[in-house]
Each structure stands twice: as structure tokens, then as C-alpha cells.
Scaffold this active site. Structure first.
Site, PDB file in Angstrom:
ATOM      1  N   HIS A  55       0.753  -1.037   0.000  1.00 16.08           N
ATOM      2  CA  HIS A  55       0.164   0.079  -0.048  1.00 16.08           C
ATOM      3  C   HIS A  55       0.784   1.270   0.055  1.00 16.08           C
ATOM      4  CE1 HIS A  55      -2.268  -2.930   2.410  1.00 16.08           C
ATOM      5  NE2 HIS A  55      -3.516  -2.549   2.008  1.00 16.08           N
ATOM      6  N   ASP A  58       2.482   1.814   3.357  1.00 19.04           N
ATOM      7  CA  ASP A  58       3.386   0.623   3.873  1.00 19.04           C
ATOM      8  C   ASP A  58       4.636   1.005   3.591  1.00 19.04           C
ATOM      9  OD1 ASP A  58       1.239  -0.824   4.545  1.00 19.04           O
ATOM     10  OD2 ASP A  58       1.462  -2.045   2.513  1.00 19.04           O
ATOM     11  N   MET A  89       2.210  -6.101  -7.697  1.00 11.93           N
ATOM     12  CA  MET A  89       0.832  -5.160  -7.521  1.00 11.93           C
ATOM     13  C   MET A  89       0.931  -4.223  -6.464  1.00 11.93           C
ATOM     14  SD  MET A  89      -1.451  -5.133  -4.558  1.00 11.93           S
ATOM     15  CE  MET A  89      -2.123  -6.673  -3.712  1.00 11.93           C
ATOM     16  N   GLU A 182     -11.308  -6.433  -4.640  1.00 11.76           N
ATOM     17  CA  GLU A 182     -11.234  -7.408  -3.499  1.00 11.76           C
ATOM     18  C   GLU A 182     -12.536  -7.090  -2.665  1.00 11.76           C
ATOM     19  OE1 GLU A 182      -7.601  -7.380  -1.533  1.00 11.76           O
ATOM     20  OE2 GLU A 182      -8.430  -8.205   0.417  1.00 11.76           O
ATOM     21  N   LYS A 184     -15.343  -7.874   0.655  1.00  8.41           N
ATOM     22  CA  LYS A 184     -15.285  -8.286   1.894  1.00  8.41           C
ATOM     23  C   LYS A 184     -16.516  -7.962   2.584  1.00  8.41           C
ATOM     24  CE  LYS A 184     -12.353  -8.189   6.121  1.00  8.41           C
ATOM     25  NZ  LYS A 184     -11.233  -7.713   6.932  1.00  8.41           N
ATOM     26  N   GLU A 218     -10.396 -12.983  -1.991  1.00  7.12           N
ATOM     27  CA  GLU A 218      -9.787 -13.761  -0.879  1.00  7.12           C
ATOM     28  C   GLU A 218     -10.259 -14.822  -0.182  1.00  7.12           C
ATOM     29  OE1 GLU A 218      -7.453 -10.733   1.504  1.00  7.12           O
ATOM     30  OE2 GLU A 218      -8.158 -11.614   3.358  1.00  7.12           O
ATOM     31  N   HIS A 221     -12.052 -13.845   3.105  1.00  3.82           N
ATOM     32  CA  HIS A 221     -13.441 -12.866   2.926  1.00  3.82           C
ATOM     33  C   HIS A 221     -14.659 -13.749   2.560  1.00  3.82           C
ATOM     34  CE1 HIS A 221     -10.473  -9.261   2.426  1.00  3.82           C
ATOM     35  NE2 HIS A 221     -10.394  -9.991   3.424  1.00  3.82           N
ATOM     36  N   ASP A 246      -6.039 -13.369  -3.389  1.00  3.25           N
ATOM     37  CA  ASP A 246      -5.489 -13.388  -1.790  1.00  3.25           C
ATOM     38  C   ASP A 246      -5.439 -14.843  -1.097  1.00  3.25           C
ATOM     39  OD1 ASP A 246      -4.400 -10.856  -2.130  1.00  3.25           O
ATOM     40  OD2 ASP A 246      -5.687  -9.672  -0.910  1.00  3.25           O
ATOM     41  N   ASP A 256     -11.827 -11.947  11.224  1.00  6.30           N
ATOM     42  CA  ASP A 256     -10.972 -11.930  10.247  1.00  6.30           C
ATOM     43  C   ASP A 256      -9.589 -12.313  10.449  1.00  6.30           C
ATOM     44  OD1 ASP A 256      -9.605 -11.268   7.718  1.00  6.30           O
ATOM     45  OD2 ASP A 256      -9.545  -9.420   7.944  1.00  6.30           O
ATOM     46  N   ASP A 258      -7.062 -14.050   9.013  1.00  7.71           N
ATOM     47  CA  ASP A 258      -5.668 -14.059   8.056  1.00  7.71           C
ATOM     48  C   ASP A 258      -4.771 -15.017   8.569  1.00  7.71           C
ATOM     49  OD1 ASP A 258      -6.333 -11.854   6.505  1.00  7.71           O
ATOM     50  OD2 ASP A 258      -5.535 -10.434   7.957  1.00  7.71           O
ATOM     51  N   ASP A 288      -2.056 -13.138   1.324  1.00  6.50           N
ATOM     52  CA  ASP A 288      -2.524 -11.820   2.127  1.00  6.50           C
ATOM     53  C   ASP A 288      -2.762 -12.444   3.792  1.00  6.50           C
ATOM     54  OD1 ASP A 288      -3.021  -9.362   3.178  1.00  6.50           O
ATOM     55  OD2 ASP A 288      -5.085  -9.223   2.001  1.00  6.50           O
TER      56      ASP A 288
HETATM   57  C1  GCO Z   1      -8.057  -7.151   4.927  1.00  9.38           C
HETATM   58  C2  GCO Z   1      -7.699  -6.952   3.378  1.00  9.38           C
HETATM   59  C3  GCO Z   1      -6.218  -6.277   3.170  1.00  9.38           C
HETATM   60  C4  GCO Z   1      -6.399  -5.981   1.420  1.00  9.38           C
HETATM   61  C5  GCO Z   1      -5.182  -4.905   1.296  1.00  9.38           C
HETATM   62  C6  GCO Z   1      -4.832  -4.730  -0.196  1.00  9.38           C
HETATM   63  O1  GCO Z   1      -8.729  -7.812   5.210  1.00  9.38           O
HETATM   64  O2  GCO Z   1      -7.324  -6.259   5.633  1.00  9.38           O
HETATM   65  O3  GCO Z   1      -7.639  -8.162   2.898  1.00  9.38           O
HETATM   66  O4  GCO Z   1      -5.311  -6.710   3.577  1.00  9.38           O
HETATM   67  O5  GCO Z   1      -5.976  -6.722   0.830  1.00  9.38           O
HETATM   68  O6  GCO Z   1      -5.668  -3.797   1.884  1.00  9.38           O
HETATM   69  O7  GCO Z   1      -5.910  -3.988  -0.443  1.00  9.38           O
HETATM   70 MN    MN Z   2      -6.599  -9.237   1.162  1.00  8.51          MN
HETATM   71 MN    MN Z   3      -8.536  -9.870   4.311  1.00 11.01          MN
END
Ligand code: GCO
Ligand code: MN
Ligand code: MN
Length: 388
Positions: A55, A58, A89, A182, A184, A218, A221, A246, A256, A258, A288
Site C-alpha cells: 500500500h 506501507d 501489485m 477485492e 469483503k 480472498e 473474506h 489473496d 477476520d 488471516d 495476504d
Molecule cells: C483485509 C484485506 C487487506 C487488503 C489489502 C490490499 O482484510 O485487511 O484483505 O489486507 O487485501 O488492503 O488492498
Molecule cells: Mn486481502
Molecule cells: Mn483480508
């Protein structure tokens, strides 16, 4: 059998925000020190990754001076070169700053919407500087807690307007970006617009530059929404809209999480890898996810290595599944073809409709055909469990 050393052909990538995650969560402070972009590149290089994504903030903190940002870019460039990493990306942080507390492209405030577009243009410039060709849009704050706050139809219109503007910007700047949306369903908002990948697949044909827009589904998500991720990805693949993916994992019905790819729902992960490999998905495979909050950086490397290793092990299992004689025999048995009828139903014509109406079917006979799915699934499980 391969030793599962990460193979560049899979284009395994991580985000600066994933391996650089410090373990902070809504309830607790960081558990790992922050490491620099150069250190992140070294870590990924050591693990054998193909690339790294970011990002805007980041890489460059939002308030960095020109000198500071030049110094960071220099460090990052060196880190990429030393470790043979690419940046496939880039994306924009449109969720962290308080200004975006009620959305960015869908904010009720025209000034905030314009600022979000401007911030994205600058982030696109930054991504292009490092060679990114895929631009991800994750609308983390594009949503509501109460529908009293925003008109959800306006939200779609505002989002479309922003994307159309930014597509033209990419074209005018000759960046050659492909946009990947993306979805969610929630978190951090109570409800996020475009809740699932299918929502974006429906939006894309209404965009000015539909051809340059696709999706970035993802795992976590869609699982948060209780959906079958493999089916979402299949829809995107079939529409030729799978521009990015992702990979991570998630227990159904939880926050969430991850988690490391494949660590929660191995069977879904197997079918996902099989789908991507069978259909020769050629884009980056982006993890991700982040390491457990308990991990130190040595363990973060285990997380990164484990993500890639699991993918490659599952790719080998998918190959094994495709080559398994008994499985293939079962597949032949359950897929019944009929050349004559297939010709009739392939395309509508008055003659074909007439022929079809004149055909008689024996329901009982059709219903009695064997479908030994228990056997097929058990064979699949035995491949996954490693004894076949
Ligand atoms: C989340 C998202 C993020 C995005 C990222 C790229 O749930 O926080 O998955 O990690 O993928 O911001 O746009
Ligand atoms: Mn993501
Ligand atoms: Mn995510």
C-alpha cells in the site's frame, strides 16, 4: 517428488504489511518490533518469494518529507535488487486515516471522495515507479454501520465514478494497470459494500473500461460470508476476470483471522489449488495473511515458507488426483454424454426446440445411474491425507 523449494513459476508474493505485521490487534499492542522495508525484502528473499506488494503508506509514511521518501525508496530498490524480488501489485491505503472513517470513494463528503481519488492517483504513480501492473482496490471503509447514514445506490454510483476516473488516469499515464477489486462482507465496517466477489463481477460490465477491470478474491473474506470460495474463484476464472488472488485461511463464522494458507480448511485449500492449476491461472499468488501474534521473526519466516510449501504440496496432490486411475475411471462413469442431445441443446433454434420437445426421457432409468461420490470423496481425502 520435489523438495518443495519455492518455484518462481507460481509467482508467490507477500505484502509489506503481511510479513511486516507487528502483531497489533484491536485488543493488544504489537508483539514484534517493526522492521524496515529493506529487512522485509531480505526476509522474503531468504524464504524464496517471487515478489512483494505494498500500500502507498506501507512504503512511504503519509507524512514523510520528500527526503525521507527518497531514502526509503532507495532502501526498497536495493532490497528488491539484492533479493531478486519484483513488485507485481500495488494498492492504496484508504482505510487507516481518520479522514476515511466513513468511507473513501463512497463517502458522503465530496471533498473526501476527491481526496481519495487524488491519494489513489499518487499511489498509482508510486506503484508504477516500481513496475506494478496490477492495482488492487479493497474498500475497507466503504460501508456503513447503519443504512440511515448512506444511500447504498449512491454508494455504487460513487464507486463507479471513481473507478472510471482512475481507469482513464492509468490509460492517460500509460501505466498499463489492470484493476482488481477485492470484496469483503464486513470488518472493519459493520457492513461493507460489494460484499462478495460476485458483487464485483456484476459491477464490472457497467464500468467504462470493463476490459481492464477484474477481481482479487480472498479466501478469508468469502469464508467470513459462509461461502464456498472455490466457486467464487471459478466464476471469476470463467469470466476471465481473475486478475489476482489473496490466499490465506479462516475458520468459518469467526473474525477476520488471516491465517497461513491451508492451515484451517485443508480440503477447501486443496480444491482451490487444483482449480488454479487445472485452469493454468498465471497471475501472482499473493499470501495476504500474517503470522500468529506469538511468533518472532524467525517464526514469521516459517509462516512465509509454510504458505508457499503448502501451496506446492497441494499442487502436487492435485496432479496426483488428476493422474489417479480409479478417480479417472469414476469421473468417466459419472459424466454421461449423449452426442445427439448435446447437439440439440447446444444452441436454440426452432428445429432444436421441436426435437427436444419430441424427445422422451425415462426418469426412473436416469435416476438409477450410479453416483459413487462417497468413494470419490474418500479417495480424494486419502490423497490429501498422504496415503494415496
Ligand atoms: C483485509 C484485506 C487487506 C487488503 C489489502 C490490499 O482484510 O485487511 O484483505 O489486507 O487485501 O488492503 O488492498
Ligand atoms: Mn486481502
Ligand atoms: Mn483480508
Amino acid at each position: 517428488m520435489s523438495d518443495f523449494t519455492p518455484d518462481k513459476k507460481y509467482k508467490f508474493t507477500f505484502g509489506l504489511w503481511t510479513v511486516g505485521n507487528t502483531g497489533r490487534d484491536p485488543f493488544g499492542l504489537p508483539t514484534r518490533p517493526q522492521i524496515s522495508v529493506g529487512q522485509i525484502c531480505d526476509l522474503l528473499g531468504e524464504c524464496g518469494a517471487y515478489g512483494v506488494n505494498f500500500h502507498d503508506n506501507d512504503l512511504i509514511p503519509i507524512d514523510a518529507t520528500v527526503q525521507q521518501s527518497e531514502a526509503i525508496k532507495k532502501e526498497f530498490r536495493k532490497g528488491l535488487k539484492d533479493n531478486g524480488l519484483v513488485v507485481p501489485m500495488a494498492t492504496t491505503n484508504l482505510f487507516g486515516e481518520p479522514v476515511f472513517k466513513d468511507g473513501a470513494f463512497t463517502s458522503n463528503n465530496a471533498k473526501i471522495r476527491a481526496y481519495a481519488i487524488q491519494k489513489t492517483m499518487r499511489a498509482m504513480d508510486l506503484g508504477a515507479e516500481f513496475g506494478a501492473k496490477i492495482y488492487v482496490f479493497w474498500g475497507g471503509r466503504e460501508g456503513v454501520e447503519t443504512d440511515a447514514a448512506k444511500n447504498p445506490v449512491d454508494a455504487v454510483k460513487r464507486f463507479r465514478e471513481a473507478i472510471d476516473f482512475l481507469c482513464d488516469y492509468s490509460i492517460e499515464q500509460k501505466y498499463g494497470y489492470k484493476f482488481a477489486f477485492e470484496a469483503k462482507p464486513n470488518e472493519p465496517r459493520g457492513h461493507i459494500y460489494f460484499a462478495v466477489t460476485g458483487s464485483y463481477l456484476a459491477l464490472i460490465p457497467t464500468l467504462k473500461h470493463a476490459d481492464m477491470c477484474g477481481v482479487n478474491p480472498e479466501v478469508a473474506h468469502e469464508h467470513m460470508a459462509g461461502l464456498n470460495f472455490v466457486h467464487q474463484v471459478a466464476a471469476a476464472l470463467e469470466a476471465k476476470k481473475l486478475f489476482h488472488i489473496d490466499l490465506n485461511d479462516q475458520e468459518f463464522g469467526r473474525y477476520d483471522q488471516d491465517f497461513r494458507f491451508g492451515s484451517a480448511n485443508l480440503k477447501h485449500a486443496f480444491f482451490l489449488v487444483k482449480l488454479l492449476e487445472d485452469y493454468k491461472y498465471n497471475g501472482p499468488r499473493h499470501f495476504d495473511a500474517h503470522a500468529y501474534r506469538q511468533s518472532d521473526y524467525q517464526d514469521v519466516k516459517e509462516f512465509a515458507r509454510g504458505s508457499m510449501r503448502t501451496y506446492q504440496i497441494l499442487a502436487e496432490k492435485a496432479k496426483r488426483w488428476n493422474e489417479d486411475k480409479e478417480i479417472q475411471q469414476l469421473l468417466r462413469e459419472i459424466n454421461v454424454s449423449d452426442v445427439h442431445l448435446q447437439k440439440i441443446t447446444k444452441e436454440f433454434s426452432k428445429t432444436n426446440a421441436k426435437k427436444l420437445l419430441e424427445t422422451s426421457f425415462n426418469r426412473d432409468e436416469l435416476a438409477s445411474a450410479r453416483l459413487p461420490y462417497e468413494r470419490l470423496d474418500q479417495l480424494t481425502m486419502e490423497i490429501i491425507m498422504g496415503i494415496r
